[in-house]
Design an enzyme around this catalytic site. Structure first.
Site, mmCIF file in Angstrom:
data_model
loop_
_atom_site.group_PDB
_atom_site.id
_atom_site.type_symbol
_atom_site.label_atom_id
_atom_site.label_comp_id
_atom_site.label_asym_id
_atom_site.label_seq_id
_atom_site.Cartn_x
_atom_site.Cartn_y
_atom_site.Cartn_z
ATOM 1 N N LYS A 22 55.170 60.007 51.021
ATOM 2 C CA LYS A 22 55.763 58.781 50.459
ATOM 3 C C LYS A 22 56.341 59.054 49.066
ATOM 4 O O LYS A 22 57.482 58.689 48.782
ATOM 5 C CB LYS A 22 54.694 57.682 50.332
ATOM 6 C CG LYS A 22 55.138 56.515 49.464
ATOM 7 C CD LYS A 22 54.095 55.440 49.336
ATOM 8 C CE LYS A 22 53.058 55.663 48.265
ATOM 9 N NZ LYS A 22 53.420 55.187 46.911
ATOM 10 N N ASN A 23 55.540 59.691 48.218
ATOM 11 C CA ASN A 23 55.960 59.825 46.825
ATOM 12 C C ASN A 23 57.048 60.878 46.623
ATOM 13 O O ASN A 23 57.656 60.953 45.567
ATOM 14 C CB ASN A 23 54.742 60.100 45.929
ATOM 15 C CG ASN A 23 53.883 58.848 45.801
ATOM 16 O OD1 ASN A 23 54.317 57.748 46.128
ATOM 17 N ND2 ASN A 23 52.648 59.023 45.342
ATOM 18 N N ARG A 93 56.902 49.868 42.046
ATOM 19 C CA ARG A 93 57.239 50.423 40.728
ATOM 20 C C ARG A 93 58.179 51.607 40.808
ATOM 21 O O ARG A 93 58.935 51.871 39.877
ATOM 22 C CB ARG A 93 55.973 50.899 40.028
ATOM 23 C CG ARG A 93 55.002 49.849 39.674
ATOM 24 C CD ARG A 93 53.830 50.505 38.993
ATOM 25 N NE ARG A 93 54.277 51.211 37.805
ATOM 26 C CZ ARG A 93 54.311 50.671 36.603
ATOM 27 N NH1 ARG A 93 53.911 49.443 36.418
ATOM 28 N NH2 ARG A 93 54.734 51.359 35.570
ATOM 29 N N CYS A 117 50.122 46.863 36.291
ATOM 30 C CA CYS A 117 49.804 46.786 37.712
ATOM 31 C C CYS A 117 48.310 46.938 37.895
ATOM 32 O O CYS A 117 47.565 47.077 36.925
ATOM 33 C CB CYS A 117 50.610 47.789 38.526
ATOM 34 S SG CYS A 117 49.903 49.411 38.620
ATOM 35 N N ARG A 122 50.540 51.283 32.780
ATOM 36 C CA ARG A 122 51.671 52.055 33.292
ATOM 37 C C ARG A 122 52.992 51.749 32.576
ATOM 38 O O ARG A 122 53.933 51.215 33.172
ATOM 39 C CB ARG A 122 51.813 51.864 34.798
ATOM 40 C CG ARG A 122 50.556 52.263 35.548
ATOM 41 C CD ARG A 122 50.688 52.133 37.036
ATOM 42 N NE ARG A 122 51.455 53.215 37.626
ATOM 43 C CZ ARG A 122 51.772 53.282 38.909
ATOM 44 N NH1 ARG A 122 51.402 52.311 39.722
ATOM 45 N NH2 ARG A 122 52.466 54.283 39.385
ATOM 46 N N ASP A 305 45.293 59.908 43.109
ATOM 47 C CA ASP A 305 45.545 59.160 44.345
ATOM 48 C C ASP A 305 44.493 59.440 45.430
ATOM 49 O O ASP A 305 44.557 58.849 46.511
ATOM 50 C CB ASP A 305 46.951 59.476 44.887
ATOM 51 C CG ASP A 305 48.039 58.806 44.054
ATOM 52 O OD1 ASP A 305 47.711 57.962 43.207
ATOM 53 O OD2 ASP A 305 49.223 59.155 44.236
ATOM 54 N N ARG A 397 52.127 50.083 52.847
ATOM 55 C CA ARG A 397 53.064 50.625 51.863
ATOM 56 C C ARG A 397 53.088 52.140 51.913
ATOM 57 O O ARG A 397 54.127 52.740 51.617
ATOM 58 C CB ARG A 397 52.633 50.212 50.444
ATOM 59 C CG ARG A 397 52.857 48.771 50.137
ATOM 60 C CD ARG A 397 52.620 48.514 48.685
ATOM 61 N NE ARG A 397 53.483 49.382 47.868
ATOM 62 C CZ ARG A 397 53.453 49.439 46.551
ATOM 63 N NH1 ARG A 397 52.609 48.686 45.882
ATOM 64 N NH2 ARG A 397 54.262 50.227 45.896
HETATM 65 C C1 EPZ Z 1 53.223 58.628 40.395
HETATM 66 O O1 EPZ Z 1 53.264 57.440 39.620
HETATM 67 C C2 EPZ Z 1 52.818 58.214 41.808
HETATM 68 N N1 EPZ Z 1 53.798 57.276 42.333
HETATM 69 C C3 EPZ Z 1 51.433 57.583 41.777
HETATM 70 O O2 EPZ Z 1 51.044 57.285 43.106
HETATM 71 C C4 EPZ Z 1 50.454 58.601 41.169
HETATM 72 O O3 EPZ Z 1 49.179 58.001 41.053
HETATM 73 C C5 EPZ Z 1 50.942 59.047 39.785
HETATM 74 O O4 EPZ Z 1 52.298 59.566 39.889
HETATM 75 C C6 EPZ Z 1 50.086 60.136 39.165
HETATM 76 O O5 EPZ Z 1 50.025 61.245 40.022
HETATM 77 C C7 EPZ Z 1 54.938 57.732 42.853
HETATM 78 O O6 EPZ Z 1 55.219 58.921 42.902
HETATM 79 C C8 EPZ Z 1 55.871 56.734 43.449
HETATM 80 P P1 EPZ Z 1 52.945 58.865 35.962
HETATM 81 P P2 EPZ Z 1 53.953 57.422 38.184
HETATM 82 O O7 EPZ Z 1 54.149 58.400 35.252
HETATM 83 O O8 EPZ Z 1 55.118 58.318 38.187
HETATM 84 C C9 EPZ Z 1 51.432 57.268 31.726
HETATM 85 C C10 EPZ Z 1 50.319 55.898 44.872
HETATM 86 O O9 EPZ Z 1 49.269 55.283 45.161
HETATM 87 N N2 EPZ Z 1 52.841 56.997 31.391
HETATM 88 O O10 EPZ Z 1 52.787 60.316 36.228
HETATM 89 O O11 EPZ Z 1 54.136 56.021 37.784
HETATM 90 C C11 EPZ Z 1 50.901 56.338 32.827
HETATM 91 O O12 EPZ Z 1 50.518 55.092 32.314
HETATM 92 C C12 EPZ Z 1 50.851 55.897 43.458
HETATM 93 O O13 EPZ Z 1 50.992 56.505 45.731
HETATM 94 C C13 EPZ Z 1 53.171 56.612 30.108
HETATM 95 O O14 EPZ Z 1 52.312 56.492 29.231
HETATM 96 O O15 EPZ Z 1 52.783 58.062 37.317
HETATM 97 C C14 EPZ Z 1 49.757 57.152 33.364
HETATM 98 O O16 EPZ Z 1 48.629 56.987 32.566
HETATM 99 C C15 EPZ Z 1 49.972 55.112 42.517
HETATM 100 N N3 EPZ Z 1 54.480 56.339 29.816
HETATM 101 C C16 EPZ Z 1 50.256 58.592 33.233
HETATM 102 O O17 EPZ Z 1 51.337 58.543 32.311
HETATM 103 C C17 EPZ Z 1 55.468 56.471 30.745
HETATM 104 O O18 EPZ Z 1 56.645 56.222 30.413
HETATM 105 C C18 EPZ Z 1 50.766 59.231 34.532
HETATM 106 O O19 EPZ Z 1 51.672 58.350 35.166
HETATM 107 C C19 EPZ Z 1 55.121 56.879 32.041
HETATM 108 C C20 EPZ Z 1 53.787 57.147 32.349
#
Ligand code: EPZ
Length: 419
Positions: A22-23, A93, A117, A122, A305, A397
């Site tokens: 998915k991701n 998202r 969320c 996030r 995840d 989803r």
């Molecule tokens: C991706 O989300 C995945 N989603 C998530 O899977 C997964 O949990 C996550 O990566 C971590 O592996 C998709 O690929 C669609 P991040 P993403 O930006 O990209 C902080 C699922 O269940 N951050 O790597 O949103 C954030 O708050 C989903 O399939 C900032 O601070 O995750 C978090 O603490 C849930 N500022 C950390 O970074 C930003 O601008 C990692 O988030 C962006 C992120």
């Protein structure tokens, strides 16, 4: 709305085939915006999030056509819009990753901010800082990020933390920028690598995907391409946790061993016996489960995840396990539901101590997000009596045909309309 009804206690046995990730699929679909020519994506899982992405692309003028069960053709001949509306971003998202491709192709983007969320705040500050570094003018107005750039210009971008989504957004934006972009402290997740392969097939010049430093040499235009999405390592880990929790013996076809190192090590420590087999892996759990320490980390660390599924599994281990969640600040929502089923879990901040083995007993439960729902399914499979997991739309989803796959492995599970 449907729910899943599980009569627990049956060990999972048999062979199961993984779906596409998915991701990886979602950003790859958004990459279609970067060219006027058709792109063909294979191994696309049939998921609600994929349907949402098709809707999002449709609003921008991108034609989508299924050429087979899992083969999708997308063509962004001409963009008729430049917006990712609130209604879609709030349900998914990942829509925010449309910012980079829209800016790169059309010079402007209006993308709703996602808001908080169920698993944490996030924020999207790194995405915004990234496209700003490439020369976009960005402002926040009426809950939307509005960005403009006649043409993006390559730059050095250093990420405060290796965000998956920010890396993908900047990577896509940079493909059509003038000059060279270097993303430092980039996410190394396999899904980022898969997106880079898709972009390379479209004519992008990218090196270093899969490492902390990705370099992109911008090109004038991208062209059509064909790409097959990688198998879903999170689905693999979820099924491995379910097999181990039920004392099962399962062969997972398509399991990407190279992407599962941390998962294989941790499930092995807990008592799962994992062996590579032709085209995948086999997981057997014959003896008792052992407690472990688990810390979620960016790839190649243990994936957040799979934290909920592991928590459900560790309720069956003999002793105290310690789980630390370092990626999202509110990702223990499943723990309360597991406690209602009889688990012994104490949480303090980002750490949870799980004492086992607990005799789980079925209960009506519900979850706030996709992976938490899967954790409850794992618990329900290991529990006595009947567990009803409501809000199945979360599972839809991100898990393709989950009830059918589990039933084929011998689980007593059925999907029924909400009572
Ligand atoms: C991706 O989300 C995945 N989603 C998530 O899977 C997964 O949990 C996550 O990566 C971590 O592996 C998709 O690929 C669609 P991040 P993403 O930006 O990209 C902080 C699922 O269940 N951050 O790597 O949103 C954030 O708050 C989903 O399939 C900032 O601070 O995750 C978090 O603490 C849930 N500022 C950390 O970074 C930003 O601008 C990692 O988030 C962006 C992120």
């Amino acid at each position: 709305m449907d729910r899943m009804i599980i009569h627990g206690g049956a060990p999972l046995r048999g062979v199961v085939e993984l779906s596409g990730s998915k991701n990886a699929t979602l950003p790859i679909m958004m990459a279609a915006v970067l060219t006027a020519e058709p792109v063909i994506i294979r191994n696309v899982p049939r998921l609600r999030d994929v349907a949402t992405a098709i809707e999002l692309l449709g609003g921008l003028g991108v034609a989508a056509r299924w050429r087979g069960d899992h083969e999708l053709e997308l063509q962004a001949r001409e963009l008729i819009g430049h917006e990712a509306p609130y209604e879609l971003v709030k349900t998914m998202r990942a829509s925010f990753v449309m910012l980079g491709p829209l800016l790169a192709r059309g010079g402007r983007a209006r993308v709703s901010t996602p808001g908080g969320c169920a698993i944490g705040a996030r924020p999207v500050n790194l995405h915004i800082a990234g496209v700003r570094a490439l020369g976009a003018r960005v402002q926040l107005r009426n809950g939307y990020v509005e960005a403009h750039a006649a043409r993006l210009v390559g730059a050095r971008v250093w990420l405060d933390n290796p965000s998956v989504g920010a890396t993908e957004n900047i990577l896509m934006a940079a493909t059509l920028a003038r000059g060279r972009t270097v993303i430092e402290n980039a996410a190394r997740e396999p899904e980022v690598g898969d997106l880079a392969r898709m972009l390379a097939a479209m004519g992008a010049r990218i090196t270093g995907a899969g490492t902390h430093v990705i370099e992109i040499e911008g090109v004038e235009r991208l062209h059509g391409a064909e790409h097959s999405v990688i198998p879903d390592r999170i689905e693999a880990g979820s099924l491995m946790a379910a097999a181990a929790a039920t004392g099962g013996d399962v062969i997972i076809r398509g399991a990407p061993l190279q992407d599962l190192d941390a998962v294989i090590v941790k499930l092995g420590e807990a008592g799962g016996e994992i062996t590579p087999v032709e085209g995948g892996l086999r997981i057997v759990r014959a003896g008792t489960l052992r407690p472990i320490e688990l810390r979620t980390l960016p790839y190649p660390g243990f994936p957040t995840d799979l934290q909920a599924q592991m928590m459900a599994l560790l309720t069956q281990a003999h002793g105290a396990s310690v789980i630390t969640e370092t990626i999202f600040e509110n990702r223990f929502m499943h723990a309360q539901e597991l406690i209602r089923m009889g688990a012994d879990i104490v949480m303090k901040g980002s750490t949870a101590v799980v004492r086992g083995p607990s005799r789980l007993s079925g209960a009506p439960v519900m979850a706030t997000d996709l992976r938490a729902s899967m954790g409850l399914i794992v618990a329900g499979l290991a529990a006595e009596n009947t567990t009803t997991v409501s809000r199945v739309y979360h599972l839809d989803r991100g898990y393709e045909a989950l009830d059918r796959k589990l039933a084929a492995l011998g689980a007593r599970i059925e999907r029924a309309p909400e009572a």
